[in-house]
Design a protein around this motif. Structure first.
Motif, PDB file in Angstrom:
ATOM      1  N   ALA A  32       0.781  -1.212   0.159  1.00 15.39           N
ATOM      2  CA  ALA A  32      -0.045  -0.034  -0.040  1.00 15.39           C
ATOM      3  C   ALA A  32       0.964   1.259   0.126  1.00 15.39           C
ATOM      4  O   ALA A  32       0.528   2.192  -0.856  1.00 15.39           O
ATOM      5  CB  ALA A  32      -0.989   0.083   1.162  1.00 15.39           C
ATOM      6  N   THR A  33       1.811   1.305   0.614  1.00 14.60           N
ATOM      7  CA  THR A  33       2.767   2.460   0.725  1.00 14.60           C
ATOM      8  C   THR A  33       3.497   2.703  -0.452  1.00 14.60           C
ATOM      9  O   THR A  33       3.513   3.775  -1.130  1.00 14.60           O
ATOM     10  CB  THR A  33       3.951   2.278   1.710  1.00 14.60           C
ATOM     11  OG1 THR A  33       3.334   2.119   3.194  1.00 14.60           O
ATOM     12  CG2 THR A  33       5.013   3.463   1.888  1.00 14.60           C
ATOM     13  N   ALA A  34       3.819   1.822  -1.048  1.00 15.99           N
ATOM     14  CA  ALA A  34       4.318   1.709  -2.767  1.00 15.99           C
ATOM     15  C   ALA A  34       3.413   2.322  -3.483  1.00 15.99           C
ATOM     16  O   ALA A  34       3.736   3.231  -4.456  1.00 15.99           O
ATOM     17  CB  ALA A  34       4.769   0.386  -3.259  1.00 15.99           C
ATOM     18  N   GLU A  56       2.368  12.428  -1.692  1.00 16.40           N
ATOM     19  CA  GLU A  56       0.947  11.581  -2.283  1.00 16.40           C
ATOM     20  C   GLU A  56       1.216  11.242  -3.696  1.00 16.40           C
ATOM     21  O   GLU A  56       1.293  12.200  -4.208  1.00 16.40           O
ATOM     22  CB  GLU A  56      -0.242  12.437  -1.687  1.00 16.40           C
ATOM     23  CG  GLU A  56      -1.462  11.604  -2.383  1.00 16.40           C
ATOM     24  CD  GLU A  56      -1.643  10.391  -1.783  1.00 16.40           C
ATOM     25  OE1 GLU A  56      -1.745   9.261  -2.399  1.00 16.40           O
ATOM     26  OE2 GLU A  56      -1.514  10.345  -0.520  1.00 16.40           O
ATOM     27  N   LYS A  57       1.027   9.910  -3.884  1.00 22.99           N
ATOM     28  CA  LYS A  57       1.157   9.276  -5.050  1.00 22.99           C
ATOM     29  C   LYS A  57      -0.145   9.167  -5.971  1.00 22.99           C
ATOM     30  O   LYS A  57      -0.080   9.381  -7.044  1.00 22.99           O
ATOM     31  CB  LYS A  57       2.107   7.954  -5.096  1.00 22.99           C
ATOM     32  CG  LYS A  57       2.484   7.555  -6.509  1.00 22.99           C
ATOM     33  CD  LYS A  57       3.441   6.226  -6.159  1.00 22.99           C
ATOM     34  CE  LYS A  57       3.924   5.585  -7.365  1.00 22.99           C
ATOM     35  NZ  LYS A  57       4.704   4.529  -6.986  1.00 22.99           N
ATOM     36  N   SER A  97      -4.477   6.447   4.945  1.00 24.84           N
ATOM     37  CA  SER A  97      -2.931   5.868   4.830  1.00 24.84           C
ATOM     38  C   SER A  97      -2.701   4.432   4.536  1.00 24.84           C
ATOM     39  O   SER A  97      -3.810   3.579   4.624  1.00 24.84           O
ATOM     40  CB  SER A  97      -2.501   6.166   6.227  1.00 24.84           C
ATOM     41  OG  SER A  97      -2.835   5.346   7.259  1.00 24.84           O
ATOM     42  N   ALA A  98      -1.481   4.004   4.120  1.00 21.30           N
ATOM     43  CA  ALA A  98      -1.163   2.574   3.794  1.00 21.30           C
ATOM     44  C   ALA A  98      -1.394   1.843   5.213  1.00 21.30           C
ATOM     45  O   ALA A  98      -1.920   0.430   5.062  1.00 21.30           O
ATOM     46  CB  ALA A  98       0.280   2.686   3.551  1.00 21.30           C
ATOM     47  N   GLU A  99      -1.273   2.547   6.310  1.00 20.71           N
ATOM     48  CA  GLU A  99      -1.444   1.646   7.512  1.00 20.71           C
ATOM     49  C   GLU A  99      -3.180   1.329   7.924  1.00 20.71           C
ATOM     50  O   GLU A  99      -3.193   0.098   8.068  1.00 20.71           O
ATOM     51  CB  GLU A  99      -0.973   2.346   8.798  1.00 20.71           C
ATOM     52  CG  GLU A  99       0.570   2.539   8.760  1.00 20.71           C
ATOM     53  CD  GLU A  99       1.233   3.486   7.682  1.00 20.71           C
ATOM     54  OE1 GLU A  99       0.420   4.137   7.144  1.00 20.71           O
ATOM     55  OE2 GLU A  99       2.385   3.270   7.657  1.00 20.71           O
ATOM     56  N   MET A 100      -3.555   2.363   7.585  1.00 19.72           N
ATOM     57  CA  MET A 100      -5.316   2.186   7.592  1.00 19.72           C
ATOM     58  C   MET A 100      -5.921   1.013   6.705  1.00 19.72           C
ATOM     59  O   MET A 100      -6.736   0.128   7.084  1.00 19.72           O
ATOM     60  CB  MET A 100      -6.040   3.337   7.673  1.00 19.72           C
ATOM     61  CG  MET A 100      -5.696   4.505   8.679  1.00 19.72           C
ATOM     62  SD  MET A 100      -6.185   6.184   8.141  1.00 19.72           S
ATOM     63  CE  MET A 100      -7.771   5.952   8.267  1.00 19.72           C
ATOM     64  N   ILE A 148     -16.950   5.996   7.059  1.00 23.69           N
ATOM     65  CA  ILE A 148     -16.848   6.556   8.178  1.00 23.69           C
ATOM     66  C   ILE A 148     -16.367   5.739   9.241  1.00 23.69           C
ATOM     67  O   ILE A 148     -15.333   5.949  10.084  1.00 23.69           O
ATOM     68  CB  ILE A 148     -17.836   7.731   8.605  1.00 23.69           C
ATOM     69  CG1 ILE A 148     -17.923   8.751   7.462  1.00 23.69           C
ATOM     70  CG2 ILE A 148     -17.612   8.326   9.795  1.00 23.69           C
ATOM     71  CD1 ILE A 148     -19.257   9.730   7.554  1.00 23.69           C
ATOM     72  N   GLN A 149     -17.100   4.636   9.453  1.00 28.42           N
ATOM     73  CA  GLN A 149     -16.917   3.774  10.426  1.00 28.42           C
ATOM     74  C   GLN A 149     -15.304   3.148  10.249  1.00 28.42           C
ATOM     75  O   GLN A 149     -14.543   2.871  11.277  1.00 28.42           O
ATOM     76  CB  GLN A 149     -17.925   2.506  10.699  1.00 28.42           C
ATOM     77  CG  GLN A 149     -17.697   1.629  11.646  1.00 28.42           C
ATOM     78  CD  GLN A 149     -18.605   0.740  11.696  1.00 28.42           C
ATOM     79  OE1 GLN A 149     -19.622   0.554  10.969  1.00 28.42           O
ATOM     80  NE2 GLN A 149     -18.405  -0.559  12.272  1.00 28.42           N
ATOM     81  N   ALA A 150     -15.277   2.715   9.055  1.00 27.55           N
ATOM     82  CA  ALA A 150     -13.811   2.072   8.876  1.00 27.55           C
ATOM     83  C   ALA A 150     -12.750   2.900   9.127  1.00 27.55           C
ATOM     84  O   ALA A 150     -11.859   2.646   9.418  1.00 27.55           O
ATOM     85  CB  ALA A 150     -13.885   1.489   7.422  1.00 27.55           C
ATOM     86  N   TRP A 151     -12.833   4.250   8.794  1.00 23.75           N
ATOM     87  CA  TRP A 151     -11.880   5.409   8.875  1.00 23.75           C
ATOM     88  C   TRP A 151     -11.490   5.348  10.593  1.00 23.75           C
ATOM     89  O   TRP A 151     -10.390   5.464  11.091  1.00 23.75           O
ATOM     90  CB  TRP A 151     -12.165   6.720   8.574  1.00 23.75           C
ATOM     91  CG  TRP A 151     -11.250   7.545   8.764  1.00 23.75           C
ATOM     92  CD1 TRP A 151     -10.807   8.236   9.916  1.00 23.75           C
ATOM     93  CD2 TRP A 151     -10.351   8.183   7.458  1.00 23.75           C
ATOM     94  NE1 TRP A 151      -9.989   9.180   9.421  1.00 23.75           N
ATOM     95  CE2 TRP A 151      -9.527   9.129   8.261  1.00 23.75           C
ATOM     96  CE3 TRP A 151     -10.288   7.729   6.294  1.00 23.75           C
ATOM     97  CZ2 TRP A 151      -8.729   9.960   7.692  1.00 23.75           C
ATOM     98  CZ3 TRP A 151      -9.409   8.677   5.469  1.00 23.75           C
ATOM     99  CH2 TRP A 151      -8.355   9.579   6.192  1.00 23.75           C
ATOM    100  N   LYS A 152     -12.487   5.319  11.518  1.00 20.06           N
ATOM    101  CA  LYS A 152     -12.576   5.553  12.852  1.00 20.06           C
ATOM    102  C   LYS A 152     -12.227   4.228  13.605  1.00 20.06           C
ATOM    103  O   LYS A 152     -11.470   4.175  14.545  1.00 20.06           O
ATOM    104  CB  LYS A 152     -13.848   5.936  13.434  1.00 20.06           C
ATOM    105  CG  LYS A 152     -13.957   7.334  13.057  1.00 20.06           C
ATOM    106  CD  LYS A 152     -15.497   7.811  13.542  1.00 20.06           C
ATOM    107  CE  LYS A 152     -15.725   9.306  13.146  1.00 20.06           C
ATOM    108  NZ  LYS A 152     -17.101   9.597  13.746  1.00 20.06           N
TER     109      LYS A 152
END
Length: 310
Positions: free
Chosen positions: A48-50, A59-60, A119-122, A282-286
């Protein structure tokens, strides 16, 4: 580099067994399974980061060009962003250029959208959680890789809250346009599409979701909206809602079948589907839990007659 071999010197009988299948070992030895899961999650983050971050740290993703955070005193929070308080919504002005198929001239398309860019982590955590929830250990790696690839190739984990972004013209084609020789020739050219709450929509006063002409006019791209028009479209009323919800990109009918939610189907379920996609993201983000993604994973890897992606 740490030794990746599983050490069997342990007081646990199962972990002293020299020759066991990896699945059995993982189920009997919590440390071994945890290490495997950690590696899968790390791989997801790396991929995901790549995809999201350029080598210079910027930001890519396409939608994330020329962005700034929506200011706390912006009037957008009073209407189009009323349900997104507490989330990092960005106001972005991405641009794309291409050489036209007819005439070979350079064409620039300017967009404007309010977006959420996880983010990639999320994204990695959400994908991993969805797979861990449904699939057996033997398919965890396959599920994680396949699901992340699906998201990256479908929409790059770019959630458009409101506005216009570009996509290939063919994304809005029906059967007639796909077979028409003139429309087919320009199918890969980028045009603007309207979005609201993670779903492609048709705005009031527009003939279609995209900024192109009809079949009889050769599907040619329409004129670039002005800056004022682009801003007005952020708040324009929605006439109809299409079928795929970001970032999972699952068709509403498939989700409805998997969850027995018949009220989501078109056309009467437009409002309910749009509201669900919004609330879900929204739930997934939180929290990291994406219920639509959970159902996509189940339909993909554990399909049934009533819940599949066919």
């Amino acid at each position: 580099m740490p030794d990746s071999r599983i050490r069997l010197a342990t007081p646990q009988v199962a972990c002293r067994t020299a020759f066991v299948g990896m699945t059995l070992l993982a189920s009997l030895c919590p440390q071994a399974r945890a290490q495997s899961e950690a590696e899968i999650l790390s791989n997801l983050r790396g991929r995901a980061t790549a995809s999201f971050v350029a080598t210079d740290g910027k930001e890519k993703r396409y939608v994330g060009q020329h962005c700034e955070d929506v200011k706390p005193d912006s009037t957008y929070w009073n209407d189009v962003l009323a349900d997104y308080h507490g989330l990092r919504v960005q106001d972005c002005r991405p641009e794309k250029s291409y050489t036209s198929s007819v005439g070979r001239t350079k064409v620039s398309v300017n967009a404007r959208a309010l977006v959420l860019l996880p983010s990639a982590e999320m994204v990695a955590a959400t994908v991993f959680q969805a797979c861990r929830r449904s699939v057996p250990d033997t398919r965890l790696q396959e599920c994680a890789d396949t699901t992340l690839t699906h998201i990256l190739e479908s929409n790059g984990a770019q959630f458009v809250v409101s506005g216009l972004i570009t996509e290939p013209k063919s994304e809005g084609y029906g059967a007639e346009e796909r077979w028409d020789p003139i429309c087919r020739k320009t199918k890969d050219e980028d045009v603007l599409f309207s979005f609201r709450d993670g779903v492609t929509v048709r705005l009031v006063g527009r003939d279609r979701t995209s900024w192109r002409a009809s079949l009889k006019d050769g599907c040619k791209a329409l004129a670039q909206p002005t800056e004022i028009e682009l801003e007005e479209y952020l708040r324009a009323n929605v006439a109809s809602v299409k079928n795929y919800g970001r970032i999972t990109d699952m068709h509403r009918d498939a989700y409805a079948s998997c969850t027995n939610a018949s009220d989501l189907k078109a056309p009467n379920g437009d409002g309910a589907w749009r509201a669900l996609v919004k609330a879900n993201f929204i739930q997934a983000w939180k929290t990291g839990e994406d219920k639509i993604l959970n159902e996509w994973v189940r339909a993909k890897f554990l399909p049934t007659e009533s819940c599949s992606l066919k």
